[in-house]
Design a protein around this motif. Structure first.
Motif: not given
Length: 355
Positions: A17-18, A251-252, A293-295, A300-304
């Motif tokens: 997937n990557i 998410i990938f 968007t996934q990339c 950048e997220c680490n939000g949860c």
């Protein structure tokens, strides 16, 4: 909880997937097929939403997607899935065409849950249990504790069962200890999450303020009798303090579909990749825009600290560290850190907190 085969398969899938982002395959597909639910949970507002359902026809269409393979684990959820008007037909279709599927239930209709499991043979049964009898009624607004126990006692020798516990402002580590004890008593699995923001469930950031004073010391000792839970629960302390920084790689490979057909980037954010009523799942998941968007959010997220997403990242990196030095991993993965000290490895972190 996970076999060596699972680790190897997901490792190869991650590499595919990557390296081939326009041809990704799904390891997991969660279908929130209905908003119908009898629970009145404090930690979820799905029962307040208008009633909507993904039809059997919708589900059959998305299951024909190239990104869905026989190895893709499909989770049937809600709301409460057994309330879906086509629940029996959907489960029969999965039994005959994609037996690699699971069911999540609140067990408020225990005999119906037993019936569908025996008739349609899901691969795994997940049961929500957030504490003792008093806590269950307080959190979920229904007196359903004994019904969960009834389903466990009836089906524990017929299907693999996991109890789904979620630490929140409305329960405690004592409740966690209780649920782990129930799992041990009946020799079933338990999976522990920590509640946070989930867009579809209308949760809020305030839910992240679980009981956190002397957090590590309060984690019950019997958590060490379970598989794949302690590191996730312990590392929450590093994440909430802003020390842990991991890219979101799940998410990938993992996807959720809502009852209105929306396909979000993840469970946490209000970021939509598309809608299955407007485009195919392959077009949504593997489009150039979605890949971009996934990339972006992966880096950048680490939000949860949602178990569905972040446990994937923990397993991925800790397994890499078994074979490669952290500095070498960062050459192709990018910077990451488990604690405020960026040099600390997963193994050294666990050794420090367990001593």
């Amino acid at each position: 909880m996970y076999s060596i085969k699972d680790y190897l398969y997901n490792g190869f899938l991650y590499l595919n997937n990557i390296s081939r982002p326009r041809h990704k395959k799904l390891s997991t597909l969660m279908i929130y097929s209905t908003t119908r639910c009898q629970s009145r949970c404090k930690h979820c507002s799905i029962w307040k939403k208008p009633q909507e359902n993904l039809s059997l026809s919708d589900i059959k269409t998305l299951m024909m997607s190239k990104c869905v393979t026989p190895n893709t684990v499909v989770g049937l959820e809600g709301g409460e899935f057994v309330l879906h008007p086509e629940a029996y037909a959907i489960m029969e279709w999965f039994m005959r065409n994609h037996p690699n599927y699971t069911l999540l239930s609140n067990c408020l209709l225990p005999q119906k849950v037993v019936d569908v499991v025996r008739r349609f043979h899901p691969k795994h049964l997940y049961l929500s249990l957030d504490g003792d009898k008093e806590t269950y009624k307080f959190m979920r607004g229904r007196d359903g504790y004994d019904k969960v126990i009834e389903v466990i006692e009836t089906l524990k020798d017929e299907v693999p069962i996991s109890l789904m516990f979620c630490l929140s402002p409305w329960n405690s580590f004592a409740d966690m200890e209780h649920v782990i004890g129930i799992a041990k008593k009946y020799n079933v699995d338990v999976r522990i999450g920590i509640y946070g923001t989930m867009d579809f469930m209308d949760t809020t950031a305030e839910l992240l303020t679980a009981d956190v004073e002397n957090y590590l010391q309060k984690i019950p000792a019997n958590i060490h009798d379970t598989e794949e839970n302690y590191d996730f629960v312990a590392l929450y302390d590093e994440w909430r303090n802003g020390n842990l920084k991991l890219r979101c790689q799940s998410i990938f490979s993992e996807l959720v579909i809502h009852s209105n057909g929306d396909v979000p980037l993840c469970q946490n954010l209000d970021v939509k990749l598309g809608n299955i009523h407007q485009n195919t799942l392959d077009e949504i998941f593997n489009s150039a825009q979605s890949c971009s968007t996934q990339c972006k959010y992966s880096k950048e997220c680490n939000g949860c600290w949602i178990n569905f997403h972040r446990k994937y990242d923990i397993i991925l990196l800790r397994n890499m560290e078994r074979f490669l030095p952290k500095k070498l991993i960062e050459l192709f993965y990018g910077h990451y850190q488990w604690t405020a000290n960026a040099k600390v490895t997963y193994k050294h972190y666990l050794k420090r907190i367990c001593n």
